[in-house]
Scaffold this motif. Structure first.
Motif, mmCIF file in Angstrom:
data_model
loop_
_atom_site.group_PDB
_atom_site.id
_atom_site.type_symbol
_atom_site.label_atom_id
_atom_site.label_comp_id
_atom_site.label_asym_id
_atom_site.label_seq_id
_atom_site.Cartn_x
_atom_site.Cartn_y
_atom_site.Cartn_z
ATOM 1 N N PHE A 56 1.365 -1.527 -0.441
ATOM 2 C CA PHE A 56 -0.061 -0.064 0.135
ATOM 3 C C PHE A 56 0.607 1.070 0.122
ATOM 4 O O PHE A 56 2.312 1.149 0.524
ATOM 5 N N SER A 57 -0.089 2.680 -0.732
ATOM 6 C CA SER A 57 0.884 3.427 -0.538
ATOM 7 C C SER A 57 -0.103 4.301 -1.122
ATOM 8 O O SER A 57 -0.842 4.441 -1.721
ATOM 9 N N PRO A 58 0.231 5.588 -0.971
ATOM 10 C CA PRO A 58 -0.491 6.550 -1.326
ATOM 11 C C PRO A 58 -1.319 6.991 -2.606
ATOM 12 O O PRO A 58 -2.232 7.984 -3.215
ATOM 13 N N ASP A 59 0.219 7.081 -3.257
ATOM 14 C CA ASP A 59 0.157 7.553 -4.356
ATOM 15 C C ASP A 59 -0.499 6.096 -6.262
ATOM 16 O O ASP A 59 -0.029 6.021 -6.945
ATOM 17 N N GLU A 60 -0.442 5.058 -5.308
ATOM 18 C CA GLU A 60 -1.490 4.020 -6.160
ATOM 19 C C GLU A 60 -2.046 3.315 -5.128
ATOM 20 O O GLU A 60 -2.415 3.316 -4.248
ATOM 21 N N ASP A 61 -2.672 2.206 -6.029
ATOM 22 C CA ASP A 61 -3.586 1.450 -5.929
ATOM 23 C C ASP A 61 -2.902 0.093 -5.609
ATOM 24 O O ASP A 61 -1.539 -0.282 -5.664
ATOM 25 N N PRO A 62 -3.489 -0.497 -4.273
ATOM 26 C CA PRO A 62 -2.926 -1.566 -3.332
ATOM 27 C C PRO A 62 -2.848 -2.113 -4.362
ATOM 28 O O PRO A 62 -3.686 -2.559 -5.372
ATOM 29 N N ALA A 63 -1.754 -2.985 -4.242
ATOM 30 C CA ALA A 63 -1.432 -3.927 -4.567
ATOM 31 C C ALA A 63 -1.830 -5.817 -4.191
ATOM 32 O O ALA A 63 -1.088 -5.622 -2.945
ATOM 33 N N ASP A 64 -2.257 -6.076 -4.559
ATOM 34 C CA ASP A 64 -2.454 -7.757 -3.789
ATOM 35 C C ASP A 64 -1.817 -8.838 -4.598
ATOM 36 O O ASP A 64 -1.650 -8.851 -5.600
ATOM 37 N N GLY A 65 -0.819 -9.574 -4.326
ATOM 38 C CA GLY A 65 -0.053 -10.471 -4.085
ATOM 39 C C GLY A 65 -0.237 -11.765 -2.801
ATOM 40 O O GLY A 65 -0.708 -11.898 -2.191
ATOM 41 N N ARG A 66 1.395 -12.949 -3.231
ATOM 42 C CA ARG A 66 0.751 -13.794 -2.226
ATOM 43 C C ARG A 66 2.964 -14.113 -2.197
ATOM 44 O O ARG A 66 3.682 -13.471 -2.582
ATOM 45 N N LEU A 67 2.711 -14.254 -0.434
ATOM 46 C CA LEU A 67 4.015 -14.704 0.043
ATOM 47 C C LEU A 67 4.707 -15.784 -0.846
ATOM 48 O O LEU A 67 3.824 -17.080 -1.131
ATOM 49 N N ASN A 68 5.917 -15.703 -0.720
ATOM 50 C CA ASN A 68 6.105 -17.463 -1.775
ATOM 51 C C ASN A 68 7.283 -17.294 -1.844
ATOM 52 O O ASN A 68 8.747 -16.391 -1.218
ATOM 53 N N ARG A 69 8.045 -18.683 -2.452
ATOM 54 C CA ARG A 69 9.433 -19.082 -2.348
ATOM 55 C C ARG A 69 10.088 -19.655 -3.222
ATOM 56 O O ARG A 69 9.325 -21.127 -3.183
ATOM 57 N N HIS A 70 11.066 -19.397 -3.645
ATOM 58 C CA HIS A 70 12.688 -20.409 -4.384
ATOM 59 C C HIS A 70 13.866 -21.109 -3.424
ATOM 60 O O HIS A 70 14.327 -20.055 -3.608
ATOM 61 N N GLY A 71 13.179 -22.189 -3.164
ATOM 62 C CA GLY A 71 14.321 -22.129 -2.081
ATOM 63 C C GLY A 71 14.820 -21.711 -1.143
ATOM 64 O O GLY A 71 13.573 -20.820 -0.355
ATOM 65 N N GLN A 72 16.234 -20.751 -0.433
ATOM 66 C CA GLN A 72 16.037 -19.956 0.358
ATOM 67 C C GLN A 72 15.318 -18.815 0.639
ATOM 68 O O GLN A 72 15.567 -17.837 0.698
ATOM 69 N N ARG A 73 14.882 -18.813 -0.979
ATOM 70 C CA ARG A 73 14.871 -17.179 -1.396
ATOM 71 C C ARG A 73 13.678 -16.196 -1.655
ATOM 72 O O ARG A 73 12.822 -17.396 -2.169
ATOM 73 N N TRP A 74 13.118 -15.718 -0.276
ATOM 74 C CA TRP A 74 11.524 -15.049 -0.124
ATOM 75 C C TRP A 74 11.139 -14.280 -1.164
ATOM 76 O O TRP A 74 12.132 -13.012 -1.291
ATOM 77 N N PHE A 75 9.653 -14.123 -1.710
ATOM 78 C CA PHE A 75 9.589 -13.247 -1.948
ATOM 79 C C PHE A 75 8.113 -12.419 -2.369
ATOM 80 O O PHE A 75 8.090 -13.424 -1.788
ATOM 81 N N PHE A 76 7.858 -11.332 -2.160
ATOM 82 C CA PHE A 76 6.417 -11.125 -2.628
ATOM 83 C C PHE A 76 6.230 -11.346 -4.345
ATOM 84 O O PHE A 76 6.902 -10.739 -5.295
ATOM 85 N N ASP A 77 4.915 -12.482 -4.265
ATOM 86 C CA ASP A 77 4.338 -12.557 -6.077
ATOM 87 C C ASP A 77 3.353 -12.037 -6.115
ATOM 88 O O ASP A 77 2.679 -11.723 -5.663
ATOM 89 N N TYR A 78 3.084 -10.705 -7.257
ATOM 90 C CA TYR A 78 2.669 -10.157 -7.243
ATOM 91 C C TYR A 78 1.048 -10.635 -8.679
ATOM 92 O O TYR A 78 0.553 -9.731 -8.882
#
Length: 124
Positions: A56-78
């Motif tokens: 979330f931020s005041p100058d853009e629409d909210p972006a919904d995604g998922r917590l994800n991971r490949h091996g030990q690498r975690w990331f937010f995936d939209y």
């Protein structure tokens, strides 16, 4: 397994336009945590569809995604089909999610920005 709602807000990031931080920018994350506040990897593997993120931020629409991971690498995936929108989270599996802790997220422009954990609550 208990899911937690974690709210992180943009902390001070010297040398950027967010040098003073911004409480109106951040992430709300739903994820399973261990008793000591770490990501519960076993529970995540079983309940990954329940692990969501909202940017979330005041100058853009909210972006919904998922917590994800490949091996030990975690990331937010939209978008499952597009790796270009992934936001890596620095050493997420090693972070303790407790109020006052800091987490670094690489934003959509490739900048590592620091966020402060402001809230951790169990999800009903």
């Amino acid at each position: 397994m208990t899911l937690s709602r974690i709210v992180m807000r943009l902390a001070r990031n010297p040398g950027t336009e967010f040098s003073g931080g911004d409480d109106h920018r951040g992430y709300a994350l739903t994820a399973p945590l261990t008793d000591d506040g770490m990501l519960d990897e076993a529970a995540f593997s079983k309940h990954r569809d329940a692990c969501a993120v909202r940017r979330f931020s005041p100058d853009e629409d909210p972006a919904d995604g998922r917590l994800n991971r490949h091996g030990q690498r975690w990331f937010f995936d939209y978008d499952d089909g597009d790796q270009a929108d992934d936001e890596p989270v620095h050493r997420l599996g090693e972070h303790r999610f407790a109020v006052g802790e800091y987490v670094t997220v690489t934003d959509e422009d490739g900048r590592p920005l620091t966020y402060k954990v402001m809230e951790v609550q169990p999800v009903g």
